[in-house]
Scaffold this motif. Sequence first.
Motif, PDB file in Angstrom:
ATOM      1  N   MET A 174    -110.393  52.548  38.881  1.00 21.21           N
ATOM      2  CA  MET A 174    -109.557  51.721  38.002  1.00 21.21           C
ATOM      3  C   MET A 174    -108.418  52.549  37.420  1.00 21.21           C
ATOM      4  SD  MET A 174    -110.681  49.763  34.536  1.00 21.21           S
ATOM      5  CE  MET A 174    -109.460  49.244  33.356  1.00 21.21           C
ATOM      6  N   ARG A 175    -108.748  53.723  36.924  1.00 25.45           N
ATOM      7  CA  ARG A 175    -107.719  54.614  36.368  1.00 25.45           C
ATOM      8  C   ARG A 175    -106.631  54.906  37.400  1.00 25.45           C
ATOM      9  NH1 ARG A 175    -109.234  60.614  36.240  1.00 25.45           N
ATOM     10  NH2 ARG A 175    -108.817  60.175  38.431  1.00 25.45           N
ATOM     11  N   ASP A 176    -107.039  55.252  38.603  1.00 26.56           N
ATOM     12  CA  ASP A 176    -106.072  55.576  39.654  1.00 26.56           C
ATOM     13  C   ASP A 176    -105.219  54.363  40.018  1.00 26.56           C
ATOM     14  OD1 ASP A 176    -107.142  58.115  39.619  1.00 26.56           O
ATOM     15  OD2 ASP A 176    -108.261  57.874  41.508  1.00 26.56           O
ATOM     16  N   ASP A 177    -105.830  53.183  40.060  1.00 25.47           N
ATOM     17  CA  ASP A 177    -105.107  51.949  40.361  1.00 25.47           C
ATOM     18  C   ASP A 177    -104.053  51.674  39.287  1.00 25.47           C
ATOM     19  OD1 ASP A 177    -104.597  49.680  41.930  1.00 25.47           O
ATOM     20  OD2 ASP A 177    -106.107  48.473  40.879  1.00 25.47           O
ATOM     21  N   ALA A 220    -120.813  53.949  38.150  1.00 27.83           N
ATOM     22  CA  ALA A 220    -119.936  53.532  37.053  1.00 27.83           C
ATOM     23  C   ALA A 220    -118.757  54.491  36.930  1.00 27.83           C
ATOM     24  CB  ALA A 220    -120.717  53.466  35.754  1.00 27.83           C
ATOM     25  N   CYS A 221    -119.022  55.769  37.057  1.00 26.27           N
ATOM     26  CA  CYS A 221    -117.964  56.777  36.996  1.00 26.27           C
ATOM     27  C   CYS A 221    -116.978  56.578  38.143  1.00 26.27           C
ATOM     28  CB  CYS A 221    -118.581  58.169  37.040  1.00 26.27           C
ATOM     29  SG  CYS A 221    -117.376  59.506  36.922  1.00 26.27           S
ATOM     30  N   ASN A 222    -117.479  56.357  39.347  1.00 25.87           N
ATOM     31  CA  ASN A 222    -116.600  56.135  40.499  1.00 25.87           C
ATOM     32  C   ASN A 222    -115.720  54.907  40.296  1.00 25.87           C
ATOM     33  OD1 ASN A 222    -117.653  58.346  41.852  1.00 25.87           O
ATOM     34  ND2 ASN A 222    -119.146  57.149  42.994  1.00 25.87           N
ATOM     35  N   ASP A 272    -130.424  54.211  42.373  1.00 27.05           N
ATOM     36  CA  ASP A 272    -130.762  55.169  41.323  1.00 27.05           C
ATOM     37  C   ASP A 272    -129.530  55.876  40.766  1.00 27.05           C
ATOM     38  OD1 ASP A 272    -133.407  54.544  41.604  1.00 27.05           O
ATOM     39  OD2 ASP A 272    -133.839  56.210  42.947  1.00 27.05           O
ATOM     40  N   TYR A 273    -128.368  55.548  41.269  1.00 25.67           N
ATOM     41  CA  TYR A 273    -127.151  56.252  40.881  1.00 25.67           C
ATOM     42  C   TYR A 273    -126.224  55.366  40.063  1.00 25.67           C
ATOM     43  CZ  TYR A 273    -128.906  59.873  43.834  1.00 25.67           C
ATOM     44  OH  TYR A 273    -129.703  60.857  44.365  1.00 25.67           O
ATOM     45  N   PHE A 274    -126.766  54.741  39.019  1.00 25.63           N
ATOM     46  CA  PHE A 274    -126.015  53.857  38.142  1.00 25.63           C
ATOM     47  C   PHE A 274    -124.827  54.572  37.502  1.00 25.63           C
ATOM     48  CE2 PHE A 274    -125.098  52.238  33.911  1.00 25.63           C
ATOM     49  CZ  PHE A 274    -124.862  50.901  34.177  1.00 25.63           C
ATOM     50  N   ALA A 275    -125.076  55.725  36.872  1.00 20.88           N
ATOM     51  CA  ALA A 275    -124.018  56.448  36.152  1.00 20.88           C
ATOM     52  C   ALA A 275    -122.930  56.938  37.103  1.00 20.88           C
ATOM     53  CB  ALA A 275    -124.603  57.626  35.373  1.00 20.88           C
ATOM     54  N   GLU A 276    -123.332  57.462  38.246  1.00 20.69           N
ATOM     55  CA  GLU A 276    -122.346  57.943  39.214  1.00 20.69           C
ATOM     56  C   GLU A 276    -121.485  56.789  39.741  1.00 20.69           C
ATOM     57  OE1 GLU A 276    -122.423  59.783  43.675  1.00 20.69           O
ATOM     58  OE2 GLU A 276    -123.881  60.577  42.258  1.00 20.69           O
ATOM     59  N   LYS A 311    -123.970  48.051  42.402  1.00 18.72           N
ATOM     60  CA  LYS A 311    -124.224  47.021  43.412  1.00 18.72           C
ATOM     61  C   LYS A 311    -123.150  46.994  44.498  1.00 18.72           C
ATOM     62  CE  LYS A 311    -126.740  43.872  40.411  1.00 18.72           C
ATOM     63  NZ  LYS A 311    -126.845  42.473  39.951  1.00 18.72           N
ATOM     64  N   ASN A 312    -122.121  47.796  44.336  1.00 18.56           N
ATOM     65  CA  ASN A 312    -120.988  47.799  45.255  1.00 18.56           C
ATOM     66  C   ASN A 312    -121.006  49.078  46.101  1.00 18.56           C
ATOM     67  OD1 ASN A 312    -118.389  48.020  46.412  1.00 18.56           O
ATOM     68  ND2 ASN A 312    -117.454  46.918  44.710  1.00 18.56           N
ATOM     69  N   GLU A 313    -121.074  48.916  47.410  1.00 18.29           N
ATOM     70  CA  GLU A 313    -121.126  50.082  48.305  1.00 18.29           C
ATOM     71  C   GLU A 313    -119.905  50.993  48.156  1.00 18.29           C
ATOM     72  OE1 GLU A 313    -121.605  48.894  52.343  1.00 18.29           O
ATOM     73  OE2 GLU A 313    -123.551  47.951  51.975  1.00 18.29           O
ATOM     74  N   LYS A 314    -118.809  50.431  47.735  1.00 18.04           N
ATOM     75  CA  LYS A 314    -117.580  51.223  47.559  1.00 18.04           C
ATOM     76  C   LYS A 314    -117.774  52.322  46.504  1.00 18.04           C
ATOM     77  CE  LYS A 314    -112.736  50.508  46.280  1.00 18.04           C
ATOM     78  NZ  LYS A 314    -111.732  49.488  45.928  1.00 18.04           N
TER      79      LYS A 314
END
Length: 72
Positions: A61-64, A54-56, A48-52, A38-41
Amino acid sequence: MPGYGQQGAAANDVKPCFNHDGLGAIISASRSIMLAYKNEKYNRRGEDYFAESACNAAIAMRDDLRRILDKK
């Protein structure tokens, strides 16, 4: 402590939970990852790109967290 992301915690808020070596903590981020589509970021191509999405969000989060843990 609130969870990371949508529950309100940021990387600096969870930093005290880690050991001096950057280990020893498990940070929760369920909603911010589950709802990333739901977040354009994080969702750059549509719903249709739920998994992608979530991965992004998980990678961001990991990088932060890595960024704040590298500051000693």
